[in-house]
Scaffold this motif. Sequence first.
Motif, short mmCIF file in Angstrom:
data_model
loop_
_atom_site.label_atom_id
_atom_site.label_comp_id
_atom_site.label_asym_id
_atom_site.label_seq_id
_atom_site.Cartn_x
_atom_site.Cartn_y
_atom_site.Cartn_z
N ARG A 107 69.17 -80.44 69.91
CA ARG A 107 70.51 -80.88 69.49
C ARG A 107 70.52 -82.37 69.11
NH1 ARG A 107 74.39 -80.99 73.08
NH2 ARG A 107 75.98 -80.66 71.50
N ARG A 108 69.36 -82.93 68.79
CA ARG A 108 69.29 -84.38 68.56
C ARG A 108 70.11 -84.82 67.35
NH1 ARG A 108 64.85 -81.89 66.71
NH2 ARG A 108 63.80 -82.57 64.80
N GLY A 109 70.30 -83.93 66.37
CA GLY A 109 71.12 -84.30 65.23
C GLY A 109 72.57 -84.49 65.61
N SER A 110 73.13 -83.53 66.33
CA SER A 110 74.53 -83.66 66.75
C SER A 110 74.70 -84.78 67.77
CB SER A 110 75.04 -82.33 67.32
OG SER A 110 74.27 -81.92 68.44
N VAL A 111 73.66 -85.00 68.61
CA VAL A 111 73.71 -86.12 69.55
C VAL A 111 73.77 -87.44 68.78
CG1 VAL A 111 72.38 -87.39 71.29
CG2 VAL A 111 72.58 -84.90 71.44
N LEU A 112 72.96 -87.55 67.72
CA LEU A 112 72.99 -88.78 66.93
C LEU A 112 74.34 -88.97 66.24
CD1 LEU A 112 71.75 -91.27 65.65
CD2 LEU A 112 70.64 -89.80 63.96
N ASP A 113 74.91 -87.88 65.73
CA ASP A 113 76.22 -87.99 65.08
C ASP A 113 77.26 -88.59 66.03
OD1 ASP A 113 75.41 -86.97 62.64
OD2 ASP A 113 75.92 -84.90 63.15
N GLU A 114 77.32 -88.06 67.24
CA GLU A 114 78.31 -88.61 68.16
C GLU A 114 77.91 -89.99 68.66
OE1 GLU A 114 80.75 -87.76 72.26
OE2 GLU A 114 80.14 -86.04 71.04
N SER A 115 76.61 -90.23 68.79
CA SER A 115 76.17 -91.56 69.22
C SER A 115 76.63 -92.63 68.23
CB SER A 115 74.64 -91.59 69.36
OG SER A 115 74.20 -90.77 70.41
N ILE A 116 76.55 -92.32 66.93
CA ILE A 116 77.00 -93.28 65.92
C ILE A 116 78.49 -93.56 66.09
CG2 ILE A 116 77.35 -93.67 63.45
CD1 ILE A 116 74.77 -92.06 62.96
N ASP A 117 79.28 -92.50 66.26
CA ASP A 117 80.73 -92.68 66.45
C ASP A 117 81.01 -93.51 67.71
OD1 ASP A 117 81.14 -91.12 64.22
OD2 ASP A 117 81.50 -89.28 65.36
N ALA A 118 80.29 -93.20 68.79
CA ALA A 118 80.51 -93.94 70.04
C ALA A 118 80.10 -95.40 69.90
CB ALA A 118 79.73 -93.27 71.17
N LEU A 119 79.00 -95.64 69.19
CA LEU A 119 78.54 -97.01 69.00
C LEU A 119 79.50 -97.80 68.12
CD1 LEU A 119 74.72 -96.36 68.62
CD2 LEU A 119 75.79 -97.80 70.36
N ARG A 120 80.08 -97.15 67.13
CA ARG A 120 81.10 -97.82 66.31
C ARG A 120 82.22 -98.36 67.19
NH1 ARG A 120 79.43 -98.97 61.09
NH2 ARG A 120 78.98 -97.10 59.88
N ALA A 121 82.64 -97.52 68.15
CA ALA A 121 83.72 -97.94 69.05
C ALA A 121 83.25 -99.04 69.99
CB ALA A 121 84.22 -96.74 69.86
N ALA A 122 82.07 -98.85 70.57
CA ALA A 122 81.59 -99.80 71.59
C ALA A 122 81.16 -101.13 71.00
CB ALA A 122 80.44 -99.17 72.37
#
Length: 306
Positions: free
Chosen positions: A137-152
């Motif tokens: 699931r590393r692709g979907s993990v990366l997708d959400e990681s990018i969104d989370a990093l944008r916020a953080a």
Amino acid sequence: MSLPYGIQLPVQSQSAIYAESWEADAGPEDLLAVARTADRAGFAYLASCDHVGIPRRLASAMSTVWYDPVATLAFLAAATERIRLLSHVAVVGLRHPLLTAKQFATLDHLSGGRLILGVGAGHVREEFEALGVDFERRGSVLDESIDALRAALGPDEFPEHHGKLYDFEGLGQRPRPAQERVPVWVGGSSPAAVRRAALKGDGWLPQGDPRDRLPAQIARIRRLREEAAIEGPFVVGAITEPLYVGKPGWDVGRRTVAGAAEELAESLRAYRAMGVHQIQVRFRCRSRSELTDQIEAFGAEVAPLL
């Protein structure tokens, strides 16, 4: 319009695909010398890779030499003045985004806003398994990681993110990045990576695309962004063939583009013509001094022709 040029640092990653023999015995002083030379020569960025651990089955090809990108770039930030600092690429799915944000926000703060956050999905299964992350699931993990990093990594001291994998709010993080918006460049050349770059990134870092593949990839990025009505600047990158400025007195390999400054510049200007905004260069060399000589010659002789 000039064509900015950056460099992947030697020594800090030593895959058999590209490492030169002298790098095996090199260390911090060599990294410092290369970084300072590139800074003076007008290079746009220094890049550092990311792997936590390499399994035995891949060690002969990849080696186990992979410096931590945050520590490496912070070390070199203190020794340079203007050159930007690129993670190419950070496998951000291996770590919780709050931890990643803390590290990279501190780096951006300490360097005066020189960070470019390059991110990628990763490809080493054992690395994910050892850290308890689902490789499939590393692709979907990366997708959400990018969104989370944008916020953080945004302007809010108390960032909020509510996603399927990561849910955080009310935790203050300082120091904040010096930049109002940390650029996120997405690496990879698979269809999923190119789509991710187009829809979630501020730039694209291809992974080994030859010249003849780039126009179609760039056209797809443009089409995806237009269809999604995404506006704003977007940086298309390319990794060039190995280079050698001047006439080499040794066998630099068939793939290397070698010759006088104008010959190299003419070859590299073709990237700009196909829609590339920045190039990452690598020089063939037999020693640190030959590499720094090549960096200086490129900055003085080739770059003004770009």
